[in-house]
Design a protein around this motif. Structure first.
Motif, mmCIF file in Angstrom:
data_model
loop_
_atom_site.group_PDB
_atom_site.id
_atom_site.type_symbol
_atom_site.label_atom_id
_atom_site.label_comp_id
_atom_site.label_asym_id
_atom_site.label_seq_id
_atom_site.Cartn_x
_atom_site.Cartn_y
_atom_site.Cartn_z
ATOM 1 N N GLU A 1 0.815 -1.234 0.000
ATOM 2 C CA GLU A 1 0.000 0.000 0.000
ATOM 3 C C GLU A 1 0.843 1.276 0.000
ATOM 4 N N GLY A 2 2.133 1.158 0.248
ATOM 5 C CA GLY A 2 2.964 2.371 0.354
ATOM 6 C C GLY A 2 3.335 2.959 -0.993
ATOM 7 N N LYS A 3 4.162 4.021 -0.942
ATOM 8 C CA LYS A 3 4.566 4.719 -2.171
ATOM 9 C C LYS A 3 5.729 4.024 -2.882
ATOM 10 N N THR A 4 6.525 3.250 -2.137
ATOM 11 C CA THR A 4 7.670 2.566 -2.756
ATOM 12 C C THR A 4 7.160 1.442 -3.652
ATOM 13 N N LYS A 5 7.658 1.393 -4.876
ATOM 14 C CA LYS A 5 7.261 0.321 -5.801
ATOM 15 C C LYS A 5 8.080 -0.927 -5.455
ATOM 16 N N ILE A 6 7.407 -2.059 -5.258
ATOM 17 C CA ILE A 6 8.091 -3.284 -4.812
ATOM 18 C C ILE A 6 7.940 -4.389 -5.851
#
Length: 399
Positions: free
Chosen positions: A49-54
């Motif tokens: 859900e965060g901004k960092t693309k994983i």
């Protein structure tokens, strides 16, 4: 700002991933790679859900060609190695081949001998210089923050540091009769090896756990501490001006020591393969398989850690002492990132070190231990990212 390839999916890697995702301005994109890709996927699921693309990838870090292929595919700005220390050199080779910066938390050690020294990695200095890339070695807590503390003490409080005592206390309780807080194989190899301390230009060897003291730690009280060999003594002996003596101390309970001695006496801590029912097994690796997984200790562990350094030296011709340390609460760490404080205190500095390189605060060609960089931005980041430090100027000394 940048992309990080994180190799490993154990307790420390989990903390690194959580912390990178808390810091999306610096870590815009990460790839988590491990032999067990399901662990990587589980981490991605938790943090998607965060901004960092994983993204995730399956990787055998023993295979340099596989690491090179993944680096070429993902194109990271830095590789954060939180796999096993046996894999440091294959990953460094891959970084050299692809001209990508490198960071790890533990020194290389060969699979067949319990060694804790930097010579294999220091041998890469010139190659990394020529490639124009940075390698940061041992950027956990100890080694890692203890080196940053040392550079900070040297920069701000001393003209010369004569003696360093590194004190690592874990007052956490997980409720098991016997378990190790990080990889059992590395942990038990470390403790059953001969101890040593640095004095007047040389290392003096001791029997395993031969030297014991009691120390009264801030916030956790009196603990039995034992003198161990630890790899950061080797780099600090070279990099700290005026140093005459360095000792490393770690706490163990009587219960822990008793279990360990019994296991050692019956041969279960040996790294020599034995024949068992037609196949060769390494007793220590078998023991690792039957002990609780360190990653499972998080929800059970209560109490605190205290890791720090006491410095004795001179400033303007006068004797001076200085103690800088961090206290970390197991339950708070678990609430924040789902790991206990041992993984937390290693994973947070790894993220900060990678951030220092990406922000070009710790960016220069070659192979370096952390005390060779400017400590100030790192010390500031420790306070911001979950490992605040405290200082005392009249500490109790270890006799």
């Amino acid at each position: 700002m940048g992309k990080a390839l994180i190799i490993g999916a154990g307790g420390v890697a989990s903390v690194v991933v959580h912390k990178c995702c808390q810091n999306p301005e610096v870590f815009e994109e990460i790839c988590i790679a491990s032999r067990t890709v399901s662990k990587c996927d589980a981490l991605k699921e938790k943090l998607k859900e965060g901004k960092t693309k994983i993204s995730t990838a399956s990787l055998d870090a023993d295979n340099t060609e596989e690491v090179i292929a993944l680096i070429n595919q993902f194109k990271p700005d830095i590789v954060i190695n939180v796999a096993l220390p046996y894999q440091d050199l294959t990953i460094m080779d891959a970084c050299l081949a692809t001209k990508v910066d490198y960071l790890d938390t533990a020194n290389y050690e060969p699979l067949d001998t319990a060694k804790f020294e930097y010579k294999w990695q220091w041998a890469y200095k010139e190659k990394f210089e020529k490639a124009g890339i940075t390698a940061v070695l041992g950027c956990g807590f100890d080694p890692g923050v203890t080196g940053v503390f040392s550079a900070f003490a040297m920069k701000h409080y001393f003209d010369e540091i004569k003696q360093i005592d590194i004190l690592d206390a874990n007052a956490g309780d997980h409720g098991y009769p016997f378990a190790t807080n990080f990889n059992p194989e590395i942990n038990i190899r470390e403790i059953t090896a001969n101890g040593s301390y640095f004095e007047k230009g040389q290392f003096i060897e001791t029997e395993p756990l031969e030297i014991k003291r009691v120390y009264n730690f801030p916030e956790i009280g009196n603990k039995d501490i034992y003198l161990l060999h630890h790899e950061e003594m080797e780099s600090l002996a070279l990099n700290i001006k005026g140093i005459e003596k360095i000792r490393f101390w770690m706490t163990f309970s009587e219960k822990y020591i008793t279990h360990l001695r019994v296991l050692e006496n019956v041969g279960m801590t040996s790294i020599e393969p034995i024949d068992f029912e037609g196949q060769k097994i390494v007793p220590l690796q078998f023991l690792k398989a039957v002990l609780p997984d360190p990653a499972s200790l998080g929800p059970r562990t209560k109490g605190k850690t205290n890791i720090g350094c006491i410095y004795q030296g001179t400033k303007n011709g006068e004797d001076k002492t200085y103690y800088v340390y961090n206290v970390c609460d197991h339950e708070e760490c678990y609430k924040e990132v789902g790991s206990q404080a041992i993984s937390y205190t290693t994973g947070v500095p790894a993220m900060i070190g990678a951030m220092m390189v990406l922000q070009k605060k710790w960016k220069k060609p070659g192979v370096f231990n952390v005390e060779e960089f400017d400590p100030d931005p790192f010390m500031e980041a420790l306070n911001k990212w979950g490992l605040p430090w405290k200082e005392e100027f009249a500490p109790t000394l270890v006799d």
